[in-house]
Scaffold this active site. Sequence first.
Site, short mmCIF file in Angstrom:
data_model
loop_
_atom_site.label_atom_id
_atom_site.label_comp_id
_atom_site.label_asym_id
_atom_site.label_seq_id
_atom_site.Cartn_x
_atom_site.Cartn_y
_atom_site.Cartn_z
N CYS A 40 -39.44 -40.29 -6.23
CA CYS A 40 -40.67 -39.60 -5.82
C CYS A 40 -40.45 -38.79 -4.56
O CYS A 40 -40.12 -39.34 -3.50
CB CYS A 40 -41.76 -40.62 -5.60
SG CYS A 40 -43.22 -39.97 -4.75
N CYS A 328 -13.43 -24.68 27.72
CA CYS A 328 -12.22 -24.83 28.54
C CYS A 328 -12.17 -26.26 29.07
O CYS A 328 -12.95 -26.64 29.95
CB CYS A 328 -12.25 -23.81 29.67
SG CYS A 328 -10.76 -23.78 30.66
#
Length: 355
Positions: A40, A328
Site C-alpha cells: 500500500c 584540499c
Amino acid sequence: MKKIILLSILTLFIIGCEKMEIEENYDTEDYQIATFAGGCFWCTESDFEKQEGVLEVISGFSGGSEIDPSYKEVSSGITGHTEAVQVKFNPEIISYSDLLEVFWTHVDPTDTNGQFVDRGQQYRPAIFYHDEEQKKLAEDSKIKLNESNIFNKPIVVEITKFESFYAAEDYHQNYYKKSSIRYNFYRGNSGRDQFLENTWNNHTFTLTDKKYTKLSEAEIKEMLTPSQYRVVKGNKTEKSFDNEYWDNEEEGIYVDVVSGEPLFSSTDKYVSGTGWPSFTKPLEENNVVTLKDYKLFIPRTEVRSNVGDSHLGHVFDDGPEPNGLRWCMNSAALKFIPKNELTEKGYEEYSYLFD
C-alpha cells in the site's frame, strides 16, 4: 484488500485528476531520487516522509509497461504495475543506505504476491534502482538481510532497473494526512504494524555505519604521531609536497585517521599542483562538516570529519569541472585503504568503485 476494508465504513469518492510521468530532470547535487514499492503506497509514503532528510514522497505506480495508468486499472492487476513511491531526499542528511534500511524494516521481504492484507502483483514489494551505485547498495543490502536469518525464509524482493513512474491521482497523495481517520482504520486492520512489531521487537538490522565513535583527547594523542596530532587537533597545515599522499596514485579510499570514517576516493583525486592531496568531492558527504575559518585575512571553508571531529583541510572553489571544487586535505589526517584491502578492513561496500 484495502478498498474492501475502507468500504466497510465509508465509500471513497473518486476524484479524477490528471497524472504525469515523473521525469528525472533534477540536479543530483541538490537532491536525489529513490523508488520503492512496499505494498500500500499510503503506508509506504507515510513511513518515508517521517524520515529526516526526505524532502518529498509521491505515491504512484511503477514496474509495468502501461503508460499513465489509473489507480483503478492498477488495482485490478491488469497493468503489470505495482503501487510504489518516489522519494526525493537530501543525501547530505539521509543516505540511500538509510532509505534501504527504512524499506527493509517496513515490509515483509519474503512475500512477492502482495503485502499483508493486500494481495496480488499490484502490491508486490520491489526496489527500482536509478543508477549502478543504487543497484550495488540494494543488492548488498538484500544479501545482508538474507544472511541475518531474521525471517528464516529467503528474501525475495525484486531489485529492478527503474524505467518509469506515474503519480497516482491527487487524492492518494499525503493520504495519511488528508484522510487520517480512513488511513488509520486501514493501517490498523491491514496487519502491517502487527507484523513489523513482532518481527523487530527481538531483532535489529542496520546498513548505515554506526561503528565510528568519537575518541577522547587522551586516546587520540596516544594513537597519533606528534605531527598528525598537530594537524588533526591543533588545526595546523602540513608542508606541501612533503606529505604522504599528495602524489599517491594508488586506487583505494581515504578514511579519517582517528575514527576510520570513509572520506574520499582515489576515483575523485586529481593533481592540483598544490602539493596536498586534492579531491573533487567527498566519498560520503555525511562524513564531512564544513565551517567558516577566519584565521587568515581571507575567510576560508574548513573541513572536519563528522564523528572524529578531525581537522582535515579546506575546500576551495578553484577546482575542476563538473563542480569547480578543490577539497584540499592534509595527509596527516587521512589513512589510505588500498582497493585490495577494502574487504579485509571492513570497507567492502566501496569495492564497486574499482570494478
